[in-house]
Design an enzyme around this catalytic site. Sequence first.
Site, PDB file in Angstrom:
ATOM      1  N   ARG A 106       0.711  14.695  12.845  1.00 26.49           N
ATOM      2  CA  ARG A 106       1.218  14.405  11.494  1.00 26.49           C
ATOM      3  C   ARG A 106       1.193  15.663  10.605  1.00 26.49           C
ATOM      4  O   ARG A 106       0.549  15.704   9.574  1.00 26.49           O
ATOM      5  CB  ARG A 106       0.436  13.280  10.854  1.00 26.49           C
ATOM      6  CG  ARG A 106       0.506  11.991  11.652  1.00 26.49           C
ATOM      7  CD  ARG A 106      -0.292  10.884  11.033  1.00 26.49           C
ATOM      8  NE  ARG A 106       0.423  10.282   9.886  1.00 26.49           N
ATOM      9  CZ  ARG A 106      -0.101   9.277   9.175  1.00 26.49           C
ATOM     10  NH1 ARG A 106      -1.307   8.822   9.441  1.00 26.49           N
ATOM     11  NH2 ARG A 106       0.579   8.757   8.150  1.00 26.49           N
ATOM     12  N   LYS A 132       0.851  -1.212   0.000  1.00 29.41           N
ATOM     13  CA  LYS A 132       0.000   0.000   0.000  1.00 29.41           C
ATOM     14  C   LYS A 132       0.877   1.248   0.000  1.00 29.41           C
ATOM     15  O   LYS A 132       0.647   2.178  -0.771  1.00 29.41           O
ATOM     16  CB  LYS A 132      -0.876   0.008   1.241  1.00 29.41           C
ATOM     17  CG  LYS A 132      -1.550   1.338   1.529  1.00 29.41           C
ATOM     18  CD  LYS A 132      -2.465   1.305   2.726  1.00 29.41           C
ATOM     19  CE  LYS A 132      -1.779   1.560   4.026  1.00 29.41           C
ATOM     20  NZ  LYS A 132      -1.479   2.962   4.346  1.00 29.41           N
ATOM     21  N   ASN A 133       1.900   1.257   0.853  1.00 30.67           N
ATOM     22  CA  ASN A 133       2.683   2.485   1.029  1.00 30.67           C
ATOM     23  C   ASN A 133       3.711   2.722  -0.067  1.00 30.67           C
ATOM     24  O   ASN A 133       4.406   3.729  -0.053  1.00 30.67           O
ATOM     25  CB  ASN A 133       3.338   2.499   2.417  1.00 30.67           C
ATOM     26  CG  ASN A 133       2.275   2.645   3.512  1.00 30.67           C
ATOM     27  OD1 ASN A 133       1.115   2.911   3.210  1.00 30.67           O
ATOM     28  ND2 ASN A 133       2.669   2.417   4.751  1.00 30.67           N
ATOM     29  N   ARG A 150      -8.580  -0.581   4.368  1.00 31.56           N
ATOM     30  CA  ARG A 150      -7.681   0.399   3.747  1.00 31.56           C
ATOM     31  C   ARG A 150      -6.345  -0.227   3.412  1.00 31.56           C
ATOM     32  O   ARG A 150      -5.700   0.166   2.454  1.00 31.56           O
ATOM     33  CB  ARG A 150      -7.431   1.576   4.699  1.00 31.56           C
ATOM     34  CG  ARG A 150      -8.666   2.349   5.060  1.00 31.56           C
ATOM     35  CD  ARG A 150      -8.321   3.566   5.857  1.00 31.56           C
ATOM     36  NE  ARG A 150      -7.319   4.376   5.169  1.00 31.56           N
ATOM     37  CZ  ARG A 150      -6.990   5.607   5.552  1.00 31.56           C
ATOM     38  NH1 ARG A 150      -7.558   6.134   6.610  1.00 31.56           N
ATOM     39  NH2 ARG A 150      -6.096   6.307   4.902  1.00 31.56           N
ATOM     40  N   CYS A 161      -4.823  13.207  12.742  1.00 34.33           N
ATOM     41  CA  CYS A 161      -5.334  11.858  12.495  1.00 34.33           C
ATOM     42  C   CYS A 161      -5.264  11.124  13.818  1.00 34.33           C
ATOM     43  O   CYS A 161      -4.662  11.592  14.782  1.00 34.33           O
ATOM     44  CB  CYS A 161      -4.537  11.217  11.374  1.00 34.33           C
ATOM     45  SG  CYS A 161      -3.510   9.868  11.841  1.00 34.33           S
ATOM     46  N   ASP A 205       4.695   0.616  12.060  1.00 31.66           N
ATOM     47  CA  ASP A 205       3.480  -0.033  11.518  1.00 31.66           C
ATOM     48  C   ASP A 205       3.338  -1.483  11.958  1.00 31.66           C
ATOM     49  O   ASP A 205       2.325  -2.111  11.654  1.00 31.66           O
ATOM     50  CB  ASP A 205       3.475   0.042   9.986  1.00 31.66           C
ATOM     51  CG  ASP A 205       3.268   1.464   9.513  1.00 31.66           C
ATOM     52  OD1 ASP A 205       3.455   1.728   8.308  1.00 31.66           O
ATOM     53  OD2 ASP A 205       2.938   2.326  10.352  1.00 31.66           O
TER      54      ASP A 205
HETATM   55  C1  EPZ Z   1       4.180   6.956   6.294  1.00 32.11           C
HETATM   56  O1  EPZ Z   1       3.433   7.988   6.898  1.00 32.11           O
HETATM   57  C2  EPZ Z   1       3.245   5.751   6.221  1.00 32.11           C
HETATM   58  N1  EPZ Z   1       2.091   6.072   5.390  1.00 32.11           N
HETATM   59  C3  EPZ Z   1       2.781   5.362   7.629  1.00 32.11           C
HETATM   60  O2  EPZ Z   1       2.006   4.169   7.512  1.00 32.11           O
HETATM   61  C4  EPZ Z   1       4.013   5.052   8.473  1.00 32.11           C
HETATM   62  O3  EPZ Z   1       3.601   4.777   9.789  1.00 32.11           O
HETATM   63  C5  EPZ Z   1       4.964   6.256   8.466  1.00 32.11           C
HETATM   64  O4  EPZ Z   1       5.306   6.596   7.096  1.00 32.11           O
HETATM   65  C6  EPZ Z   1       6.257   5.964   9.219  1.00 32.11           C
HETATM   66  O5  EPZ Z   1       6.886   4.872   8.658  1.00 32.11           O
HETATM   67  C7  EPZ Z   1       2.216   5.986   4.050  1.00 32.11           C
HETATM   68  O6  EPZ Z   1       3.271   5.655   3.531  1.00 32.11           O
HETATM   69  C8  EPZ Z   1       0.997   6.285   3.233  1.00 32.11           C
HETATM   70  P1  EPZ Z   1       6.373  10.288   8.282  1.00 32.11           P
HETATM   71  P2  EPZ Z   1       4.026   9.505   6.877  1.00 32.11           P
HETATM   72  O7  EPZ Z   1       6.280  11.530   7.454  1.00 32.11           O
HETATM   73  O8  EPZ Z   1       4.733   9.742   5.612  1.00 32.11           O
HETATM   74  C9  EPZ Z   1       6.462  13.684  11.567  1.00 32.11           C
HETATM   75  C10 EPZ Z   1       0.127   2.810   7.756  1.00 32.11           C
HETATM   76  O9  EPZ Z   1      -0.368   2.269   8.758  1.00 32.11           O
HETATM   77  N2  EPZ Z   1       6.440  14.639  10.453  1.00 32.11           N
HETATM   78  O10 EPZ Z   1       7.577   9.410   8.135  1.00 32.11           O
HETATM   79  O11 EPZ Z   1       2.942  10.424   7.282  1.00 32.11           O
HETATM   80  C11 EPZ Z   1       5.164  12.906  11.703  1.00 32.11           C
HETATM   81  O12 EPZ Z   1       4.229  13.618  12.450  1.00 32.11           O
HETATM   82  C12 EPZ Z   1       0.612   4.239   7.840  1.00 32.11           C
HETATM   83  O13 EPZ Z   1       0.288   2.255   6.637  1.00 32.11           O
HETATM   84  C13 EPZ Z   1       6.561  15.995  10.721  1.00 32.11           C
HETATM   85  O14 EPZ Z   1       6.687  16.398  11.870  1.00 32.11           O
HETATM   86  O15 EPZ Z   1       5.091   9.390   8.070  1.00 32.11           O
HETATM   87  C14 EPZ Z   1       5.623  11.651  12.415  1.00 32.11           C
HETATM   88  O16 EPZ Z   1       5.677  11.907  13.808  1.00 32.11           O
HETATM   89  C15 EPZ Z   1       0.365   4.853   9.224  1.00 32.11           C
HETATM   90  N3  EPZ Z   1       6.539  16.888   9.684  1.00 32.11           N
HETATM   91  C16 EPZ Z   1       7.039  11.435  11.883  1.00 32.11           C
HETATM   92  O17 EPZ Z   1       7.441  12.689  11.297  1.00 32.11           O
HETATM   93  C17 EPZ Z   1       6.409  16.472   8.374  1.00 32.11           C
HETATM   94  O18 EPZ Z   1       6.420  17.343   7.460  1.00 32.11           O
HETATM   95  C18 EPZ Z   1       7.137  10.375  10.797  1.00 32.11           C
HETATM   96  O19 EPZ Z   1       6.176  10.707   9.823  1.00 32.11           O
HETATM   97  C19 EPZ Z   1       6.285  15.081   8.116  1.00 32.11           C
HETATM   98  C20 EPZ Z   1       6.307  14.185   9.170  1.00 32.11           C
END
Ligand code: EPZ
Length: 432
Positions: free
Chosen positions: A129, A22-23, A407, A124, A314
């Site tokens: 996020r 998915k990701n 999802r 969320c 995850d």
């Molecule tokens: C991706 O989310 C995945 N989703 C998530 O999977 C996964 O948990 C996550 O990466 C971490 O591996 C998809 O790929 C669609 P991040 P993403 O940006 O990109 C903070 C699932 O269950 N952050 O790596 O949103 C954020 O708040 C989902 O399949 C900022 O602060 O994750 C988090 O605390 C859930 N500012 C941390 O970084 C930003 O601009 C990691 O988030 C971006 C992120």
Amino acid sequence: MDKLKIRGGKRLEGKIFISGAKNAALPLICASLLTDEPVILTNMPMLSDVSSMNKLLLQLGTTIEARDEIINNNACKNYTYSTPKLTGLIAPYDYVRKMRASYYVLGPLLAREGHVELSLPGGCAIGARPMDIHLSSLEQMGAKIEIKNGYVHADVNGRLKGTHLVFNIASVGATCNILMAATLAEGETIIENAAREPEIGDLANMLNSMGAKISGIGTSVLKVQGVEKLHGTTHKVITDRIEAGSYAVAAAITRGRIELINAQASTLQTPIKILRKMGVHVEEYENSIVVDAVDCTLTGQDIMTDYYPGFPTDLQAQFLTLMLTANGASMVTETIFENRFMHVPELLRMGANINVHGHASAIVRGVDKLYGAPVMATDLRASFALVLAGLIAEGETIVNRIYHLDRGYEKLEQKLQAVGADIERIKETEEE
Ligand code: EPZ
């Protein structure tokens, strides 16, 4: 809303085919917006998140052809995305609020058209996020970013400018968005502290097959030489390591034996290490993993989530649930998201022994038995944890709001039924 009815106590044994990730699929779909030529994605999972992203692209002027296909004996989908001309540059609130990954259109639309209006995703269940890294990076590349009425208005005159970026967090989403934007920028973009998840490597490989010039794939420093234009391609989506890890836990928690077909052990090294330390037998093959916990006594292990190749957030909920069936205590620490223990209150209702300290850590103690109960799914991975608990609980468990599961887990009940689980989907109409 559909529910799942599970009767616990069955040992799971057999084969499960793991689907496309998915990701990986979600950013790959959006990468097709970077060219006016057709992009064919194969091994695509049939998930509601993929359908949602397809609907968003249709809104932007993409035509999509879907075909059934069989890959490695597994029925899946093959989609052709064609966007010869973009007819819309807005990602509306209704789409983004349902699926935050809609924000992956930001980089491609800005790079290709110089304008995009994107609803901010908002919070969320698992955390705030924000997308500050996405936006500040695009500003450094010459974009003008304005937030008005809950929407990001992004504009750039001409092309984005390649620049040297250093991410303060190894964000998966920001790495994907900026990588896509940089492929059409003028000059070289360097992304330091880039996320290294395999899904990013898959995206980078597809972009290179479209004519992009990305190096450093798999490392935390990505270099992109911008080009004027990208062409179409055909790309097979990588296998879903989180789905594979989730079913690996299903084998371990029921003390069964499951062969995970198409799973790539190289993308699951940290979780496999934990399983082995717990006492589970794991055999790694070129295109499959065998997880064998038959007659095993498991010992609890401490887990701390981290960026790849560390332990994936995850899989935290699933492994926390597994620890409930192990001897001793386990400390589970969540370092990526601020609110990712929502599976705990529901597990406590099933007789679990878990103490959450603040937001970041939980002490899990093995219990002799869990008891079936009606439980509520909250986020995708927490929902799978409730299914795992239902598989071993005494009696019947009803998991409500399983749209969360749909999802990210394709044909969930069919895959579990195929290895002996007593699980069925109760359609809403059947209830009335
Ligand atoms: C991706 O989310 C995945 N989703 C998530 O999977 C996964 O948990 C996550 O990466 C971490 O591996 C998809 O790929 C669609 P991040 P993403 O940006 O990109 C903070 C699932 O269950 N952050 O790596 O949103 C954020 O708040 C989902 O399949 C900022 O602060 O994750 C988090 O605390 C859930 N500012 C941390 O970084 C930003 O601009 C990691 O988030 C971006 C992120």
